[in-house]
Design an enzyme around this catalytic site. Structure first.
Site, PDB file in Angstrom:
ATOM      1  N   ASP A  23      21.838  25.550  78.108  1.00 25.25           N
ATOM      2  CA  ASP A  23      20.669  24.912  78.725  1.00 25.25           C
ATOM      3  C   ASP A  23      21.055  23.505  79.200  1.00 25.25           C
ATOM      4  OD1 ASP A  23      17.311  25.407  78.359  1.00 25.25           O
ATOM      5  OD2 ASP A  23      18.019  23.400  78.910  1.00 25.25           O
ATOM      6  N   ASN A  63       9.392  32.231  76.422  1.00 21.23           N
ATOM      7  CA  ASN A  63       8.157  31.667  76.954  1.00 21.23           C
ATOM      8  C   ASN A  63       7.671  32.523  78.122  1.00 21.23           C
ATOM      9  OD1 ASN A  63       8.276  29.454  75.178  1.00 21.23           O
ATOM     10  ND2 ASN A  63       9.654  28.367  76.556  1.00 21.23           N
ATOM     11  N   HIS A 116      14.075  34.798  80.252  1.00 21.00           N
ATOM     12  CA  HIS A 116      15.202  34.226  79.510  1.00 21.00           C
ATOM     13  C   HIS A 116      14.823  34.051  78.049  1.00 21.00           C
ATOM     14  CE1 HIS A 116      12.801  30.941  81.274  1.00 21.00           C
ATOM     15  NE2 HIS A 116      13.036  30.275  80.163  1.00 21.00           N
ATOM     16  N   GLU A 144       8.848  27.495  82.513  1.00 20.30           N
ATOM     17  CA  GLU A 144       9.149  26.667  83.689  1.00 20.30           C
ATOM     18  C   GLU A 144       9.930  27.435  84.744  1.00 20.30           C
ATOM     19  OE1 GLU A 144      11.271  23.318  82.185  1.00 20.30           O
ATOM     20  OE2 GLU A 144       9.611  22.669  80.909  1.00 20.30           O
ATOM     21  N   VAL A 145      10.864  28.258  84.314  1.00 21.32           N
ATOM     22  CA  VAL A 145      11.702  29.015  85.244  1.00 21.32           C
ATOM     23  C   VAL A 145      11.244  30.476  85.240  1.00 21.32           C
ATOM     24  CG1 VAL A 145      14.048  29.749  85.790  1.00 21.32           C
ATOM     25  CG2 VAL A 145      13.643  27.452  84.884  1.00 21.32           C
TER      26      VAL A 145
HETATM   27  P1  5GP Z   1      11.269  27.707  80.019  1.00 18.64           P
HETATM   28  O1  5GP Z   1      10.365  26.532  79.806  1.00 18.64           O
HETATM   29  O2  5GP Z   1      11.067  28.342  81.373  1.00 18.64           O
HETATM   30  O3  5GP Z   1      11.199  28.696  78.892  1.00 18.64           O
HETATM   31  O4  5GP Z   1      12.720  27.132  79.945  1.00 18.64           O
HETATM   32  C1  5GP Z   1      13.521  26.900  81.065  1.00 18.64           C
HETATM   33  C2  5GP Z   1      14.789  26.223  80.578  1.00 18.64           C
HETATM   34  O5  5GP Z   1      15.725  26.223  81.635  1.00 18.64           O
HETATM   35  C3  5GP Z   1      14.590  24.785  80.150  1.00 18.64           C
HETATM   36  O6  5GP Z   1      14.995  24.633  78.790  1.00 18.64           O
HETATM   37  C4  5GP Z   1      15.473  23.983  81.112  1.00 18.64           C
HETATM   38  O7  5GP Z   1      16.123  22.889  80.488  1.00 18.64           O
HETATM   39  C5  5GP Z   1      16.449  25.036  81.599  1.00 18.64           C
HETATM   40  N1  5GP Z   1      16.923  24.821  82.944  1.00 18.64           N
HETATM   41  C6  5GP Z   1      16.175  24.551  84.049  1.00 18.64           C
HETATM   42  N2  5GP Z   1      16.962  24.444  85.138  1.00 18.64           N
HETATM   43  C7  5GP Z   1      18.233  24.654  84.722  1.00 18.64           C
HETATM   44  C8  5GP Z   1      19.499  24.669  85.406  1.00 18.64           C
HETATM   45  O8  5GP Z   1      19.612  24.456  86.618  1.00 18.64           O
HETATM   46  N3  5GP Z   1      20.597  24.918  84.643  1.00 18.64           N
HETATM   47  C9  5GP Z   1      20.510  25.150  83.309  1.00 18.64           C
HETATM   48  N4  5GP Z   1      21.654  25.397  82.652  1.00 18.64           N
HETATM   49  N5  5GP Z   1      19.342  25.150  82.627  1.00 18.64           N
HETATM   50  C10 5GP Z   1      18.220  24.901  83.333  1.00 18.64           C
END
Ligand code: 5GP
Ligand code: ZN
Length: 116
Positions: free
Chosen positions: A32, A89, A102, A97-98
Site C-alpha cells: 500500500d 472495504n 482488494h 476509495e479505490v
Molecule cells: P480502500 O479505502 O479503497 O479500501 O483502500 C484503498 C487503498 O489503496 C488505500 O489504503 C490507499 O493507500 C491505497 N492506494 C491508493 N492508490 C494507490 C496507488 O496508486 N498505489 C498503491 N500502492 N496503493 C494505493
C-alpha cells in the site's frame, strides 16, 4: 476484464509503478502506498471487479486463491504467528476509495487501521 480508468488495473498491467510482491495468473499483491502498519499489502484480483457488490458466483475460485495468497504472504512476511488483520472495504459507508476489489493485509505494530 479491465477498466481503462482504474488505477489498480494499471498497477496489475505494470503501466504505473508499484511495489509488487506477488503476481500470478489470478491475483496481484503490492505494498500500500500509505502503509498503516509495518506490513500493509493489498491483494487484488487481476480481473476488474469493482467491489464485493459485483462479485459473482463464477468469481469464487479467485476469492479462494486470494485467501491462499494471503496465507503465503503472511508466512513470508513473518506476521502469521503473531496475527494480522484482513480488511475488505465496500462502498461509501465502508470507506472504499479505490473501486477495484482488494484485501488489506495488515500486520505488525503500530497498527493505525481503521482510520476515521
Ligand atoms: P480502500 O479505502 O479503497 O479500501 O483502500 C484503498 C487503498 O489503496 C488505500 O489504503 C490507499 O493507500 C491505497 N492506494 C491508493 N492508490 C494507490 C496507488 O496508486 N498505489 C498503491 N500502492 N496503493 C494505493
Ligand atoms: Zn480495476
Amino acid at each position: 476484464m479491465r477498466d481503462p480508468d482504474c488505477i489498480f488495473c494499471k498497477i496489475i498491467a505494470g503501466e504505473i509503478p508499484s511495489d509488487i510482491i506477488h503476481q500470478d495468473e489470478m491475483v496481484t499483491a503490492f505494498n500500500d502506498i500509505h502503509p498503516r502498519a509495518p506490513v500493509h499489502v493489498l491483494i487484488v484480483p487481476n480481473k476488474h471487479i469493482a467491489n464485493n457488490n459485483t462479485f459473482q458466483v463464477k468469481d469464487e475460485p479467485i476469492a479462494g486463491h486470494m485467501f491462499t495468497i494471503v496465507r503465503k504472504l503472511a508466512e513470508d512476511l513473518e506476521i502469521a504467528d503473531n496475527g494480522y488483520r484482513l480488511i475488505l472495504n465496500t462502498g461509501e459507508h465502508g470507506h472504499q476509495e479505490v473501486q477495484h476489489l482488494h484485501l488489506h493485509l495488515i500486520g505488525g505494530h503500530p497498527m493505525q487501521y481503521p482510520m476515521g
